[in-house]
Design an enzyme around this catalytic site. Structure first.
Site, PDB file in Angstrom:
ATOM      1  N   ARG A  22       0.813  -1.224   0.000  1.00  0.00           N
ATOM      2  CA  ARG A  22       0.000   0.000   0.000  1.00  0.00           C
ATOM      3  C   ARG A  22       0.844   1.269   0.000  1.00  0.00           C
ATOM      4  O   ARG A  22       0.361   2.331  -0.401  1.00  0.00           O
ATOM      5  CB  ARG A  22      -1.004  -0.041   1.162  1.00  0.00           C
ATOM      6  CG  ARG A  22      -2.223  -0.879   0.792  1.00  0.00           C
ATOM      7  CD  ARG A  22      -3.071  -1.224   1.971  1.00  0.00           C
ATOM      8  NE  ARG A  22      -2.561  -2.412   2.643  1.00  0.00           N
ATOM      9  CZ  ARG A  22      -2.609  -2.636   3.936  1.00  0.00           C
ATOM     10  NH1 ARG A  22      -3.142  -1.737   4.727  1.00  0.00           N
ATOM     11  NH2 ARG A  22      -2.126  -3.740   4.452  1.00  0.00           N
TER      12      ARG A  22
ATOM     13  N   GLU B  63       2.159  -5.372  13.821  1.00  0.00           N
ATOM     14  CA  GLU B  63       1.044  -5.421  14.766  1.00  0.00           C
ATOM     15  C   GLU B  63       0.478  -6.845  14.767  1.00  0.00           C
ATOM     16  O   GLU B  63       0.019  -7.343  15.774  1.00  0.00           O
ATOM     17  CB  GLU B  63      -0.032  -4.409  14.348  1.00  0.00           C
ATOM     18  CG  GLU B  63      -1.129  -4.210  15.368  1.00  0.00           C
ATOM     19  CD  GLU B  63      -2.257  -3.329  14.840  1.00  0.00           C
ATOM     20  OE1 GLU B  63      -2.195  -2.870  13.690  1.00  0.00           O
ATOM     21  OE2 GLU B  63      -3.216  -3.134  15.611  1.00  0.00           O
TER      22      GLU B  63
HETATM   23  P1  AMP Z   1       3.542  -1.429  11.795  1.00  0.00           P
HETATM   24  O1  AMP Z   1       4.809  -2.028  11.267  1.00  0.00           O
HETATM   25  O2  AMP Z   1       3.084  -2.101  13.066  1.00  0.00           O
HETATM   26  O3  AMP Z   1       3.631   0.074  11.934  1.00  0.00           O
HETATM   27  O4  AMP Z   1       2.386  -1.752  10.756  1.00  0.00           O
HETATM   28  C1  AMP Z   1       2.255  -0.991   9.608  1.00  0.00           C
HETATM   29  C2  AMP Z   1       2.034  -1.832   8.388  1.00  0.00           C
HETATM   30  O5  AMP Z   1       1.042  -2.827   8.591  1.00  0.00           O
HETATM   31  C3  AMP Z   1       1.542  -0.962   7.260  1.00  0.00           C
HETATM   32  O6  AMP Z   1       2.121  -1.416   6.038  1.00  0.00           O
HETATM   33  C4  AMP Z   1       0.048  -1.141   7.268  1.00  0.00           C
HETATM   34  O7  AMP Z   1      -0.458  -1.179   5.964  1.00  0.00           O
HETATM   35  C5  AMP Z   1      -0.186  -2.480   7.990  1.00  0.00           C
HETATM   36  N1  AMP Z   1      -1.151  -2.365   9.090  1.00  0.00           N
HETATM   37  C6  AMP Z   1      -0.898  -2.526  10.409  1.00  0.00           C
HETATM   38  N2  AMP Z   1      -1.993  -2.386  11.153  1.00  0.00           N
HETATM   39  C7  AMP Z   1      -2.992  -2.113  10.298  1.00  0.00           C
HETATM   40  C8  AMP Z   1      -4.398  -1.840  10.460  1.00  0.00           C
HETATM   41  N3  AMP Z   1      -4.965  -1.810  11.663  1.00  0.00           N
HETATM   42  N4  AMP Z   1      -5.117  -1.570   9.350  1.00  0.00           N
HETATM   43  C9  AMP Z   1      -4.534  -1.585   8.118  1.00  0.00           C
HETATM   44  N5  AMP Z   1      -3.234  -1.847   7.911  1.00  0.00           N
HETATM   45  C10 AMP Z   1      -2.462  -2.108   8.974  1.00  0.00           C
END
Ligand code: AMP
Length: 180
Positions: free
Chosen positions: A68, A105
């Site tokens: 994305r 996450e």
């Molecule tokens: P992080 O590495 O934990 O900051 O997660 C960010 C990545 O995971 C990004 O590429 C987001 O597209 C995806 N992501 C994590 N949590 C979500 C969520 N609640 N909704 C949509 N995409 C998420």
């Protein structure tokens, strides 16, 4: 490029993002940006917003994270007249790579970048749709720095503030359009 005023833009994006509970795992409220992609006015607004912030920042390259980050990174790179660099999931990039693994996450992951994608001394913007824990962006920033680039800022359409990814990226500058 004509863009919506900032307040209208923020409200319109907020109303357009679709919340999907329990995807891809129970307990995760997934922020689905595909309805935003369907509205050119919002895509122009998002691109214009970040382009205005960094138009005079001497950005050489915009790095977007698969997948994305590509959707927002490519139009921003064009608008800034900068290179676009994909940070990709393993097994996708054909040439010599650098790799970083990180916690998400939900689960864990690795990102690769081509060794010649960022040149030493280049000024880089990191772009993704959403920052949650910050793990993806930290890994991407490490890839940029391993290649000798400087991360000027990290930009996200959505910030999940309760997960405090911003602190994980400190002292890097973090910009987000919509906060939850
Ligand atoms: P992080 O590495 O934990 O900051 O997660 C960010 C990545 O995971 C990004 O590429 C987001 O597209 C995806 N992501 C994590 N949590 C979500 C969520 N609640 N909704 C949509 N995409 C998420």
């Amino acid at each position: 490029m004509t863009t919506l005023p900032m307040n209208d833009l923020e409200g319109a994006i907020r109303r357009t993002i679709r919340d999907v509970p329990d995807f891809p795992k129970p307990g995760i409220l997934f922020k689905d940006i595909t309805p935003v992609l369907a509205q050119p006015e919002l895509m122009r607004g998002i691109t214009g917003h970040f382009a205005e912030l960094y138009r005079n920042a001497g950005i050489d390259a915009v790095v977007g994270m698969e997948s994305r980050g590509f959707l927002f990174g490519v139009p921003l790179a064009l608008e800034l007249n900068a290179a676009f660099v994909p940070a990709r999931k393993p097994g996708k990039l054909p040439y010599e790579r650098v790799s970083e693994s990180y916690a998400l996450e939900y689960g864990s992951a690795t990102l690769d970048m081509h060794v010649d994608a960022v040149k030493p001394g280049q000024r880089v913007l990191v772009v993704d749709d959403l920052i949650a824990t910050g793990g993806t962006a930290v890994a991407t920033a490490k890839l940029v720095e391993r290649l000798g680039g400087k991360v000027v800022a990290c930009c996200f359409v959505i910030e999940l503030c309760f997960l405090d990814g911003r602190s994980a990226l400190a002292p890097a500058t973090v910009q987000s359009l919509i906060q939850y």
